[in-house]
Design an enzyme around this catalytic site. Structure first.
Site, PDB file in Angstrom:
ATOM      1  N   ASP A 174       3.184   1.716   3.731  1.00  0.00           N
ATOM      2  CA  ASP A 174       2.998   0.673   4.732  1.00  0.00           C
ATOM      3  C   ASP A 174       4.100   0.818   5.773  1.00  0.00           C
ATOM      4  OD1 ASP A 174       2.226  -1.934   5.991  1.00  0.00           O
ATOM      5  OD2 ASP A 174       1.075  -2.105   4.137  1.00  0.00           O
ATOM      6  N   HIS A 245      -0.425   0.479   9.993  1.00  0.00           N
ATOM      7  CA  HIS A 245       0.510   0.288   8.868  1.00  0.00           C
ATOM      8  C   HIS A 245       1.242   1.595   8.568  1.00  0.00           C
ATOM      9  CE1 HIS A 245      -0.416  -3.852   7.712  1.00  0.00           C
ATOM     10  NE2 HIS A 245      -1.702  -3.586   7.888  1.00  0.00           N
ATOM     11  N   GLU A 312      -6.111  -3.648  10.078  1.00  0.00           N
ATOM     12  CA  GLU A 312      -5.073  -4.197  10.952  1.00  0.00           C
ATOM     13  C   GLU A 312      -4.398  -3.104  11.787  1.00  0.00           C
ATOM     14  OE1 GLU A 312      -3.649  -8.110   8.424  1.00  0.00           O
ATOM     15  OE2 GLU A 312      -2.752  -6.185   7.900  1.00  0.00           O
TER      16      GLU A 312
END
Length: 544
Positions: A174, A245, A312
């Site tokens: 991440d 990420h 995202e």
């Protein structure tokens, strides 16, 4: 007997069971070796009994065998007349039968050494027939935000197996850390594997822990984890997040970022929670880099599915990047959503060529999903419904229902309160298959695309194993029953008082296992985090 998850059918006839003692024998037929070894080592440690092999397997006091008439995870237990027979359709079913046997022996069977030397161990006479509802009964552990050392992973595998959960989704990378050793790219862990500091609670509190945080698993560590999991009937599914990420990777190898927009050489591993704006570029060199990462990943993880995130991914840098805009034009794509779809389709084909399957979060539907991809539906049910209707396999894991980092109660005592209140009862009443897809006996072809369900444990606010325990338990026991047992599809029709009663016995099992769960009456004083800001959301969560 208070079994969790509840078996499909269980009867306790009024007759003598099997008393275990120093001369009790244990033997397994072909295909049951893992279950036999587990029973001998685990129950042997708890009871102090040798459970020696029988001279002839068919004459063992406690016998395991495979039955071709049963499905792979299905099992039968028959105890009576001084003998116990465990029959299963496959190695996994034999392991689940063994876990049920441990529950039948009582909470002391969950300890690592005997509490008494006077024997007294008896398997009650019973007839149990059992099989899971879903083939994917998963738990995500986020080891990227806060690293969980290898011994913690192995412990969690034991806890998953005790609840008949069979998938560990391991979130390895991440913005805040990279945990998987890639030998050809050592800076991924050397640089990307640690950050200078961490936020404490939500950013509104303005608190920081200035200790560097990090760690990673070697490939041999993860081979050990995968092998240990397999011996428990669990598949480990790795996640390498892309194209968003990815700041930890970009900090290690700046050329992976959008260098025509951002000075990527100045980036470090991200020290905030949330979503970094720094995403991968879409060059051929970046694709080749991640192909190298995945080549090494596939050598370690034999799972059918490989999770590539896809969630995202902010598009601002791509919109500002001349190189990204040129790439979109070169490929004839409509926009940045199309570029993300192209990115994931590339790896869908790459994995398929190697006999593997891509799974990603439901944002991979944007711009058109990759043809063979499966979808983890986390933003409610809508993505899962759309994916299932389009013929994609789906794992249902909506954040408003089964994100177990979300708080368990209202009020000031909950540590770092995040999200909606999700009580033990709320999780027990969670139904993975949305009514839009139909429910038995009217299930549609799309409903059958729901291959399972998953509870997710994100670790921004869980700094160690005790914090994970608090967030996971006891709710993970309720989730396990939802994933395994054939409960009424109408959540309101479920026997919550009966489950609550069975949990009283299960708390004793968790105590024996050393699980730092949230007590029913609220957190212990040392489980609270006074003054640490969270991000609670008031009111009831959306239904869909």
């Amino acid at each position: 007997m208070d079994l969790i998850p509840a078996p499909a059918d269980v009867r306790f006839p009024a007759e003598a069971g099997l008393r275990l003692g120093p001369v009790t024998t244990l033997a397994g037929g072909p295909g049951t070796g893992d279950a036999e070894r587990w029973l001998r080592s685990t129950l042997g440690a708890a009871t102090g009994l040798p459970l020696a092999p029988a001279a002839a397997p068919g004459r063992a006091d406690l016998a395991l065998r495979l039955d071709a008439a049963l499905a792979a995870e299905e099992y039968r237990i028959t105890v009576g007349a001084g003998r116990a027979l465990l029959a299963a359709g496959g190695a996994a079913g034999a392991l689940w039968a063994a876990q049920t046997v441990r529950q039948l022996l009582g909470p002391e069977a969950f300890r690592r050494a005997p509490l008494r030397r006077d024997g007294g161990w008896t398997l009650p006479a019973c007839e149990i027939a059992d099989a899971p509802r879903f083939g994917w009964r998963g738990v995500l552990l986020d080891v990227a935000r806060h690293f969980l050392p290898k011994d913690g992973l192995l412990r969690y595998l034991d806890l998953l197996a005790a609840h008949k959960l069979n998938v560990l989704h391991l979130h390895l990378t991440d913005d805040q850390g990279w945990r998987f050793e890639v030998r050809r790219y050592p800076r991924l862990t050397g640089v990307g594997g640690w950050r200078e500091r961490s936020m404490v609670g939500f950013r509104s509190g303005g608190r920081r822990d200035d200790r560097p945080h990090g760690g990673h698993y070697t490939q041999d560590d993860l081979r050990e984890v995968v092998g240990y999991a397999a011996g428990l009937g669990i598949t480990v599914v790795p996640e390498i997040d892309l194209p968003g990420h990815a700041q930890a990777a970009i900090a290690a190898y700046p050329e992976l970022g959008n260098t025509d927009v951002v000075d990527t050489a100045a980036l470090g591993v991200w020290t905030d929670w949330g979503v970094s704006p720094n995403v991968l570029n879409a060059s051929d060199a970046t694709l080749a880099f991640y192909e190298g990462v995945l080549e090494e990943l596939l050598e370690v993880f034999p799972s059918e599915f490989v999770h590539l995130g896809g969630d995202e991914c902010p598009k601002d840098q791509w919109r500002a990047s001349p190189a990204a805009r040129a790439r979109i034009a070169e490929l004839g794509l409509a926009d940045e959503d199309g570029l993300q779809s192209w990115f994931l389709r590339h790896f869908d084909r790459w994995l398929a060529d190697r006999g593997r399957r891509l799974i990603g979060w439901d944002e991979i539907l944007q711009g058109g999903p990759a043809p063979g991809a499966a979808v983890s539906s986390w933003r409610g049910y809508a993505g899962g419904v759309a994916a299932a209707r389009a013929g994609h396999d789906v794992v249902i894991c909506p954040e408003q229902h089964v994100y177990l980092d979300h708080r368990q109660a209202d009020g000031p005592d909950e540590p770092v309160p995040v999200g909606y209140v999700r009580t033990l009862e709320d999780v027990y009443r969670f139904e993975p298959v949305p009514p839009e897809l139909g429910r038995p006996p009217e299930s549609t072809a799309a409903a059958r695309r729901v291959i399972g369900t998953q509870a997710n444990l994100w670790s921004e606010f869980a700094t160690d194993a005790r914090d994970l325990d608090y967030r996971a338990f006891p709710r993970l026991a309720a989730f396990a029953e939802v994933a395994w047992s054939r409960l009424p599809s109408d959540p309101a029709a479920r026997d919550w008082p009966g489950f609550e009663r069975r949990m009283r016995a299960h708390y004793a099992r968790l105590d024996a296992l050393g699980v730092a769960y949230r007590p029913p009456g609220g957190p212990h004083p040392w489980q609270r985090r006074p003054g640490v800001a969270g991000r609670p959301i008031e009111g009831a969560p959306p239904a869909g």
